[in-house]
Design an enzyme around this catalytic site. Structure first.
Site, short mmCIF file in Angstrom:
data_model
loop_
_atom_site.label_atom_id
_atom_site.label_comp_id
_atom_site.label_asym_id
_atom_site.label_seq_id
_atom_site.Cartn_x
_atom_site.Cartn_y
_atom_site.Cartn_z
N LYS A 192 -16.74 -11.41 -26.41
CA LYS A 192 -16.48 -11.18 -27.82
C LYS A 192 -15.30 -10.24 -27.93
O LYS A 192 -15.22 -9.25 -27.17
CB LYS A 192 -17.72 -10.56 -28.48
CG LYS A 192 -18.90 -11.52 -28.57
CD LYS A 192 -18.62 -12.61 -29.58
CE LYS A 192 -19.87 -13.38 -29.94
NZ LYS A 192 -19.61 -14.45 -30.90
N ASP A 241 -15.79 -22.86 -34.30
CA ASP A 241 -17.22 -22.60 -34.46
C ASP A 241 -17.49 -22.56 -35.97
O ASP A 241 -17.82 -23.60 -36.59
CB ASP A 241 -17.57 -21.27 -33.76
CG ASP A 241 -19.00 -20.79 -33.97
OD1 ASP A 241 -19.72 -21.37 -34.80
OD2 ASP A 241 -19.43 -19.81 -33.31
N GLU A 293 -12.17 -18.95 -29.18
CA GLU A 293 -13.08 -19.46 -30.20
C GLU A 293 -12.84 -18.78 -31.55
O GLU A 293 -12.79 -17.55 -31.63
CB GLU A 293 -14.52 -19.22 -29.72
CG GLU A 293 -15.60 -19.88 -30.52
CD GLU A 293 -16.99 -19.61 -29.92
OE1 GLU A 293 -17.07 -19.29 -28.72
OE2 GLU A 293 -17.97 -19.70 -30.66
N GLY A 336 -24.86 -20.47 -29.50
CA GLY A 336 -26.14 -19.79 -29.68
C GLY A 336 -26.08 -18.82 -30.84
O GLY A 336 -24.99 -18.43 -31.29
N SER A 357 -22.61 -15.25 -23.51
CA SER A 357 -21.74 -14.62 -24.50
C SER A 357 -21.98 -13.11 -24.41
O SER A 357 -23.11 -12.66 -24.59
CB SER A 357 -22.11 -15.15 -25.89
OG SER A 357 -21.42 -14.44 -26.89
N ASP A 365 -14.18 -15.05 -27.94
CA ASP A 365 -14.66 -15.45 -29.28
C ASP A 365 -14.38 -14.30 -30.25
O ASP A 365 -14.90 -13.20 -30.08
CB ASP A 365 -16.16 -15.74 -29.23
CG ASP A 365 -16.71 -16.27 -30.55
OD1 ASP A 365 -15.92 -16.40 -31.52
OD2 ASP A 365 -17.92 -16.56 -30.62
N LYS A 373 -23.39 -25.88 -33.20
CA LYS A 373 -24.62 -25.11 -33.39
C LYS A 373 -25.50 -25.89 -34.35
O LYS A 373 -25.05 -26.23 -35.45
CB LYS A 373 -24.32 -23.73 -33.98
CG LYS A 373 -23.61 -22.79 -33.03
CD LYS A 373 -23.36 -21.44 -33.65
CE LYS A 373 -22.65 -20.52 -32.66
NZ LYS A 373 -22.17 -19.29 -33.33
N LYS A 402 -18.13 -15.70 -21.71
CA LYS A 402 -17.40 -15.59 -22.98
C LYS A 402 -17.44 -14.14 -23.43
O LYS A 402 -18.51 -13.52 -23.46
CB LYS A 402 -18.05 -16.53 -23.99
CG LYS A 402 -17.84 -16.22 -25.45
CD LYS A 402 -18.39 -17.33 -26.31
CE LYS A 402 -19.06 -16.80 -27.56
NZ LYS A 402 -19.69 -17.87 -28.37
#
Ligand code: OSB
Ligand code: MG
Length: 368
Positions: free
Chosen positions: A163, A238, A213, A290, A135, A188, A262, A161
């Site tokens: 952000k 998520d 996400e 994570g 990420s 995400d 998670k 991934k």
């Protein structure tokens, strides 16, 4: 297993580099570690709450409060046949999944040690080499993000991934996709958009993303079902999913096609496994998210990721991506193929480095 005492420690650890998401930047972690002693055996769990209530409502400090004032007094002195009995014992306390998860997971570590098996086997895991992705935090410009992606791919990571947030989305994704046309790529948003942004989010459909996400509000499954009907990219939830009932709602409403599990967010291994099984029966793939964990949380993530329906690369990566020095021995290492081999030792399979943990500890209480 009779729960004799709980040692609660807050450790402070500086990240190798600041991590920026749509909700803020983290440079230094304040992590609660929970050590449970039952039948003379010590087991470890990690509270994955952030320092601020920006991802979900819990924080390092709310977890300290809830564990020391409510959960520990209720649990100490009680006996359970197995770790999976813990959620029922804690069910009168609403929410606070991350606080509960740390305690329950420590009990799983103890149960696995007492049975002489690695935790991943006790959980029913079958995958001995788990697939890893990374990420990547928001960067100052697309060029520096592209350089980071290149480094991570060179290390072997199987999925990238990114952000994103409004103003730092389309051009960043376009730059990475143009440079790497064939990689598994996802984004995400950590709830940075709302349904009014549907046309904007649909622009992401052209980049062949594995998933998008949690684009919308952290507590709104229904809004995601409206968005999913209007975009091609698979939505992955998520923040919205705290238990198997939420997962079932999301699946039935077609609010997502993938779920990120998670451990902290869903309240521990028992709930995580239940969500995993539910998703499996509905052919919804899951992966392990994570929370910038120390080695203790990372070890639990690895054990959970060995379950069969964790069929997409997770956000579980090497200790050294986050920390100059981790608090477990050995540290988590990733193979050149972008995988982590599950440990063979009983319990979480990594040794907590108690001396190092003590030296990082800022406050500590023994609850008994
Ligand atoms: O949304 O997955 C998330 C980190 C903190 C809070 C939320 C998230 C993240 C990450 C980092 O994406 C995952 C990691 O630990 O590598
Ligand atoms: Mg996320």
């Amino acid at each position: 297993m009779k729960i004799e005492s709980i040692v609660l420690r807050e450790i402070q650890m500086k990240l190798n580099a600041p991590f920026e998401t749509s909700f803020g930047t983290t440079s230094e972690r304040r992590i609660l570690l929970v050590e449970v002693i039952a039948d003379g055996v010590s087991g470890w769990g990690e509270v994955t709450a952030g320092e601020t209530p920006a991802y979900n409502p819990e924080t390092t400090d709310t977890a300290w409060h809830v564990i020391s004032d409510f959960l520990a007094p209720q649990l100490i002195g009680s006996s359970v046949a197995q770790a999976s009995d813990l959620p029922e014992l804690m069910s009168k306390i609403r929410g606070h999944e991350m606080a509960k998860s740390a305690i329950e997971n420590a009990l799983w570590d103890i149960e696995a040690q007492m049975k002489g098996v690695p935790l991943w086997k006790l959980l029913g895991g079958t995958t001995e080499e788990i697939a890893c992705g990374v990420s990547l935090g928001i960067r100052e410009n697309p060029e520096s993000l592209v350089r980071r992606v290149e480094e991570e791919l060179t290390s072997g990571y199987q999925r990238i991934k990114l952000k994103i947030k409004p103003g730092k989305d389309l051009n960043y994704v376009a730059s990475v996709r143009n440079k790497f046309p064939d990689i598994l790529l996802s984004v995400d948003a950590n709830s940075a958009y709302d349904l009014k942004d549907t046309a904007h989010l649909r622009e992401l459909d052209q980049y062949n993303l594995l998933m998008m996400e949690q684009p919308l509000q952290w507590d709104d499954i229904h809004a995601h079902s409206i968005l999913q009907a209007q975009i091609k990219t698979a939505i992955c939830l998520d923040e919205c999913i705290h238990n198997s009932r939420h997962a079932l709602t999301a699946i039935q409403l077609k609010a997502c096609r993938i779920i990120n599990i998670k451990l902290g967010r869903v309240g521990g291994h028992t709930s995580a496994r239940r969500i995993h099984n539910l998703c499996q029966s509905h052919s919804v793939p899951v992966w392990c998210g994570g929370m910038l964990e120390s080695g203790i949380g990372r070890a639990h993530n690895i054990a959970m990721s060995s379950l069969a329906n964790f069929s997409l690369p997770g956000d579980v990566s090497a200790s050294k991506r986050y920390w100059a020095e981790d608090i477990i021995e050995p540290e988590v290492e990733v193979t050149p193929q972008g995988t982590i081999r599950v440990p063979t030792a009983p319990g979480i399979g990594y040794m907590p480095r108690v001396d190092r943990i003590e030296s990082l500890t800022r406050r500590r209480v023994v609850l008994e």
